[in-house]
Design a protein around this motif. Structure first.
Motif, PDB file in Angstrom:
ATOM      1  N   TYR A 215       0.823  -1.209   0.000  1.00 36.99           N
ATOM      2  CA  TYR A 215       0.000   0.000   0.000  1.00 36.99           C
ATOM      3  C   TYR A 215       0.861   1.264   0.000  1.00 36.99           C
ATOM      4  N   GLY A 216       0.451   2.238  -0.816  1.00 35.03           N
ATOM      5  CA  GLY A 216       1.075   3.562  -0.773  1.00 35.03           C
ATOM      6  C   GLY A 216       2.569   3.499  -0.993  1.00 35.03           C
ATOM      7  N   ASP A 217       3.308   4.168  -0.071  1.00 32.61           N
ATOM      8  CA  ASP A 217       4.766   4.189  -0.193  1.00 32.61           C
ATOM      9  C   ASP A 217       5.444   3.101   0.629  1.00 32.61           C
ATOM     10  N   GLY A 218       4.647   2.295   1.325  1.00 29.68           N
ATOM     11  CA  GLY A 218       5.205   1.195   2.107  1.00 29.68           C
ATOM     12  C   GLY A 218       5.889   1.615   3.389  1.00 29.68           C
ATOM     13  N   GLN A 219       5.708   2.885   3.788  1.00 35.71           N
ATOM     14  CA  GLN A 219       6.426   3.400   4.956  1.00 35.71           C
ATOM     15  C   GLN A 219       5.591   3.384   6.240  1.00 35.71           C
ATOM     16  N   ASN A 220       4.376   2.844   6.176  1.00 34.60           N
ATOM     17  CA  ASN A 220       3.557   2.734   7.389  1.00 34.60           C
ATOM     18  C   ASN A 220       4.227   1.782   8.373  1.00 34.60           C
ATOM     19  N   VAL A 286       0.532  -0.333  -4.742  1.00 36.63           N
ATOM     20  CA  VAL A 286      -0.871  -0.159  -5.104  1.00 36.63           C
ATOM     21  C   VAL A 286      -1.451   1.030  -4.330  1.00 36.63           C
ATOM     22  N   THR A 287      -2.627   1.480  -4.766  1.00 36.35           N
ATOM     23  CA  THR A 287      -3.283   2.629  -4.132  1.00 36.35           C
ATOM     24  C   THR A 287      -3.475   2.384  -2.648  1.00 36.35           C
ATOM     25  N   ARG A 289      -4.780   2.438   1.267  1.00 40.89           N
ATOM     26  CA  ARG A 289      -6.054   2.284   1.965  1.00 40.89           C
ATOM     27  C   ARG A 289      -6.567   3.649   2.419  1.00 40.89           C
ATOM     28  N   PRO A 290      -7.876   3.924   2.316  1.00 41.61           N
ATOM     29  CA  PRO A 290      -8.412   5.185   2.838  1.00 41.61           C
ATOM     30  C   PRO A 290      -8.155   5.320   4.343  1.00 41.61           C
ATOM     31  N   GLY A 291      -7.636   6.479   4.754  1.00 35.64           N
ATOM     32  CA  GLY A 291      -7.404   6.735   6.175  1.00 35.64           C
ATOM     33  C   GLY A 291      -6.366   5.837   6.804  1.00 35.64           C
ATOM     34  N   HIS A 292      -5.376   5.419   6.032  1.00 37.58           N
ATOM     35  CA  HIS A 292      -4.377   4.453   6.511  1.00 37.58           C
ATOM     36  C   HIS A 292      -3.522   5.070   7.618  1.00 37.58           C
ATOM     37  N   ASP A 293      -3.623   4.527   8.836  1.00 39.90           N
ATOM     38  CA  ASP A 293      -2.832   5.038   9.959  1.00 39.90           C
ATOM     39  C   ASP A 293      -1.344   4.881   9.670  1.00 39.90           C
ATOM     40  N   ARG A 294      -0.574   5.923  10.014  1.00 42.34           N
ATOM     41  CA  ARG A 294       0.834   5.944   9.639  1.00 42.34           C
ATOM     42  C   ARG A 294       1.702   5.057  10.525  1.00 42.34           C
TER      43      ARG A 294
END
Length: 353
Positions: A215-220, A286-287, A289-294
């Motif tokens: 998801y996103g940049d993978g930095q969560n 990939v796009t 998740r909405p509201g993905h906690d960091r």
């Protein structure tokens, strides 16, 4: 006897297996057997008289009353929950029903049962509620870790319903005196995890030659807790936890999602190398998740200070065990990857490509 709800799910089933490996005390295992409940996980207990399985819904008050009256447990351990954030975004109603209404129904049934117990049994009784660190919301890179006094700030339908269940458990202690204990754990991983979650999904996709969706940049950032360590923490809290108290359970393993995926790929490269290249070549962004906690991070010092618990596994040892388990138990993983699971993966990831 103890009563376990959700004992055919990932954490609940691991707890059941762990408990019966080290105790003669029987378990009444109550599970609705939704998509993530898998009796195949409990196959080794098929002929074990200490394991009593009942298919029932915690939202069914009459069923809960009857089971408590018949089996007279000394404790209720409440694992049953809808737990996947993406599913809660697509369909929040099931999460409200199971996590809020189900917990309320179970609390009401337990309160009536507990109130009628003889005094000595009443004093010894416990209701242990298993929750999540996601109820605390999201941290920045510099924020301190979640403690037991961190204010609740849930950001997804899943975490909001788990927060609601936590509040109900707390209220039943303060209003009715029900002897409750609550644990808030970080991200679990290990054997028998349903392959919608990050680690088993990546293992399954890697071995199947499919993309590894990040998801996103993978930095969560998440704190990773080996499920066997979680089970040992729950045993300690059940045995010696202070009534009405909350205990955070974490693995002291803050890792970025991309770092987790890279480590998995490296382990698979060594354990089951591809004919050419690395499993890292399959990583696809990939796009988000909405509201993905960091970031989530657990401060588990209270549990260590008061009950002497610390995780036995490092992230490296726990992840190596997990990868090897999935490699050794491909039949279990293939069985789980049924039509229901494939439909879900298609719904969730087709929209993110």
């Amino acid at each position: 006897m103890i009563l376990v709800t959700g004992g055919a799910g990932f954490i609940g089933a691991n707890f059941v297996l762990d408990w019966l490996a080290g105790s003669a005390e029987p378990i009444l295992n109550v599970d609705k057997l939704t998509y993530a409940g898998n009796l195949g996980t409990l196959k080794s207990l098929k002929d074990d008289a200490r394991h009593v399985f009942v298919r029932a819904d915690i939202c069914d008050r009459a069923a809960m009353d009857a089971l408590l009256a018949q089996h007279k447990p000394r404790a209720v351990l409440h694992f049953a929950a809808e737990s996947h954030v993406d599913r809660s975004i697509h369909g929040p109603a099931d999460f409200v029903q199971t996590n809020v209404v189900g917990t309320f129904t179970l609390l009401e049934a337990t309160r009536m049962y507990w109130s009628a117990l003889p005094e000595a049994e009443k004093q010894a009784f416990r209701f242990l509620h298993v929750s999540t660190d996601e109820v605390f919301g999201s941290l920045s890179a510099t924020d301190p870790q979640f403690s037991e006094t961190t204010p609740y700030a849930p950001n997804s339908p899943y975490s909001a319903t788990k927060a609601g269940s936590d509040h109900l458990v707390r209220a039943y202690h303060h209003t009715y005196g029900l002897p409750v204990l609550t644990t808030n754990c970080s991200n679990n991983y290990g054997p028998y995890q349903f392959p919608e979650k990050l680690i088993p999904l990546m293992i399954a996709n890697a071995l199947a030659g499919k993309p590894l969706p990040v998801y996103g940049d993978g930095q969560n950032v998440r704190d990773w807790l080996y499920v066997g360590d979680h089970c040992s923490a729950i045993r300690e809290v059940l045995a010696r936890g202070a009534l009405g108290e909350t205990y955070n359970v974490g693995g002291w393993n803050e890792k970025k999602n991309l770092e987790v995926v890279h480590t998995l790929c490296d382990l698979l490269d060594r354990a089951k190398p591809k004919s050419s290249g690395s499993y890292r070549d399959q990583i696809t962004y990939v796009t988000d998740r909405p509201g993905h906690d960091r970031r989530y991070a657990i401060d588990a010092r209270k549990l260590e200070r008061e009950l002497g618990w610390k995780p036995a596994e490092t992230f490296e040892t726990g992840l190596a065990k997990t990868v090897q388990w999935y490699l050794d138990n491909q039949a279990w993983a293939d069985e789980v990857a049924s039509g229901e699971y494939r439909k879900w993966v298609e719904t969730n990831y087709a929209q993110r490509a």
